[in-house]
Enzyme design. Sequence first.
Site, PDB file in Angstrom:
ATOM      1  N   ASP A  60      20.197  33.065  20.602  1.00  0.00           N
ATOM      2  CA  ASP A  60      20.192  31.664  20.198  1.00  0.00           C
ATOM      3  C   ASP A  60      21.586  31.077  20.366  1.00  0.00           C
ATOM      4  O   ASP A  60      22.580  31.783  20.572  1.00  0.00           O
ATOM      5  CB  ASP A  60      19.662  31.476  18.772  1.00  0.00           C
ATOM      6  CG  ASP A  60      20.597  32.043  17.701  1.00  0.00           C
ATOM      7  OD1 ASP A  60      21.679  32.555  18.048  1.00  0.00           O
ATOM      8  OD2 ASP A  60      20.244  31.965  16.524  1.00  0.00           O
TER       9      ASP A  60
ATOM     10  N   ASN B  88      23.749  18.734  16.757  1.00  0.00           N
ATOM     11  CA  ASN B  88      22.865  17.702  16.213  1.00  0.00           C
ATOM     12  C   ASN B  88      23.589  16.826  15.188  1.00  0.00           C
ATOM     13  O   ASN B  88      23.423  15.600  15.156  1.00  0.00           O
ATOM     14  CB  ASN B  88      21.638  18.347  15.564  1.00  0.00           C
ATOM     15  CG  ASN B  88      20.661  18.885  16.595  1.00  0.00           C
ATOM     16  OD1 ASN B  88      20.609  18.386  17.726  1.00  0.00           O
ATOM     17  ND2 ASN B  88      19.903  19.891  16.230  1.00  0.00           N
TER      18      ASN B  88
ATOM     19  N   ASP C 225      19.199  18.358  22.464  1.00  0.00           N
ATOM     20  CA  ASP C 225      18.241  18.574  23.557  1.00  0.00           C
ATOM     21  C   ASP C 225      18.973  18.855  24.866  1.00  0.00           C
ATOM     22  O   ASP C 225      18.551  19.713  25.661  1.00  0.00           O
ATOM     23  CB  ASP C 225      17.346  17.338  23.719  1.00  0.00           C
ATOM     24  CG  ASP C 225      16.391  17.171  22.545  1.00  0.00           C
ATOM     25  OD1 ASP C 225      16.239  18.131  21.777  1.00  0.00           O
ATOM     26  OD2 ASP C 225      15.807  16.083  22.407  1.00  0.00           O
TER      27      ASP C 225
ATOM     28  N   GLU D  68      16.459  26.666  18.640  1.00  0.00           N
ATOM     29  CA  GLU D  68      17.497  27.032  19.598  1.00  0.00           C
ATOM     30  C   GLU D  68      17.409  28.505  19.992  1.00  0.00           C
ATOM     31  O   GLU D  68      18.332  29.044  20.596  1.00  0.00           O
ATOM     32  CB  GLU D  68      18.883  26.751  18.994  1.00  0.00           C
ATOM     33  CG  GLU D  68      19.320  27.694  17.857  1.00  0.00           C
ATOM     34  CD  GLU D  68      18.849  27.234  16.491  1.00  0.00           C
ATOM     35  OE1 GLU D  68      19.448  27.630  15.486  1.00  0.00           O
ATOM     36  OE2 GLU D  68      17.869  26.469  16.425  1.00  0.00           O
TER      37      GLU D  68
END
Length: 593
Positions: free
Chosen positions: A460, A468, A477, A503
């Site tokens: 990840d 974010n 994204d 993620e």
Amino acid sequence: MALLAGLLLEGSAQTRASLAWVIHSSQVLKTANRAMGHLQQAESGERGFALTHNPEFGETVEAEVGAARAAAGELVILTKDNPAQNDRAVQIRTLIGQRADLLEQIAKQTRAGDFTGAQAAVASGRGRYLMQLVEARVSDLLNEERALSTTRTDVVDKRLSYITWLVLGGVPLTMIFVGYTAATLIRRIRRPVDAMMTVMGQLGAGDRAARIDAHMESSEFERLANGYNAMAEELEGAVADQHESQDRLHVANAELSRNTEVLRERGEVIELLGGMAHRMQAARTDDELASIIRVFVPRVLPEIPGALYAHNNSRNLLVPIAAWGGLDVASSGFAPDQCWALRRGQSHFVVEPDSDIVCAHVGNQTDHYHCEPLLAGGEVIGVLYLKGVVGTENRFRLTVLTENIASALVNHRLQRGLREQTIRDPLTSLFNRRYMEETLALEIARASRSGSPLSLVMCDVDHFKRFNDEFGHDAGDAVLQAVATEMRSRFRDGDVVCRFGGEEFTIIAPGTSAVTLAARVDAVRQSISELIVHQGGRALGSLTMSFGIASWEDSMERDGSTLIKAADAALYRAKREGRNRVLVDARSETLTA
């Protein structure tokens, strides 16, 4: 057929709903275990903090306590559909909150230097008592949810059995109906043909009064019969001019024979194309579709080599689907503007040198060929190239053939598109978690049979929440898309790269041990750390990932859950040891050694 389709759709919808409940139960079980795990990690960190005075253990306590509270809150939300389970979840959340408060109090005392008070709080036994209550409540919830999951799984099995029996019964009945319809059509053609042939035989034997009185069952045959009867009446009334009457009889007889032959041939072509269309509709891959075309087209248009071209996904090239009759075609295809049939939207052919413009994709070596565009819904989807002259007698065959092929191509592409939508993640275009679980179970079964190695990578994005929080979800994204693109280009074609969720990503690597795979994964990690992701004209900062690798062994569960947990544990260890690194599960290292 509509009833069968409706029953199958209804059964599929019920199965999908039941699977959703099974997945829901799985989420409840995972969330409860996660909450318990975080609380146990926090308790271990608290003891380490109190005993060693190491501040790193204090940070672990705060992080794990927060994660335990969040998981308990999520558990309450997930169980709102079940009042009894929801009550248990609320109790668990309350108990976890009490235990978390006590842990935070002890951590606060330790940070303040009151180690004696912190150790006394630990030794008081209240934390152990609260932990026992949490474990008891979680155990009750897990037992109940496992029972619900078993019941829901049984419902899914029953509904799948229902669909299986529906297919086993409905498909044969549908095939019988189609066969009956085809037989009826052939009979309706052969009966009037036999009647006409009988009367013609009587007339040839000298019976000039013979007439076609049988019901012809179609307007075309009725017109033929009426024409024949009118001819016979005229013949009978013109006995004086016998030679002229005989000439007219020969002409009429030849015309009837030609018409009969045409009808017979068309009946055979329709039957042949029916079988071809049925197989093309059932084709699942491009190779199957090409094989069907190579088998049936030479039978519909014998002794005419050719090839079928269709638009690629970008619609900027016509690529070959199939070729027959010994014709060699370039696999690169050609541009749409190189074919006059596609430009004009109608047939284009050359029957002799300089009789018409030659298409660029044909070249200068062919002085006779035929290009027929494939149209579906008013849209050109491809072209049928024939190296030869299509005579008038074959125009009917060519028209029906192109209609069947165009319809099959549209249906085949629609099925393939729907399949892609069900197995791809829409944001990253990687395979989704559902496809990963199915593929992992398949690869485990294959590795178990062959004894070949199988490894799994869990990874990840480090500190993904920062993207974010600082730049917005669009930036998050963009990071996921950049990571997906890099991993897709770095791993082998045989490796299956999937988005596990959020993620997190998963890579299934058949035929590779964990230690061997680690070097390749580390190269991927290095390339990702060198990425510079831009979004909205701004750079998003440094980007790193952590990786955990585990290898399959016979003692693990066949559904892949144990292998996933092992890789996830290695990933978690990589996180704890500083992130931006690749770690191999300890059992996998021993297995490789």
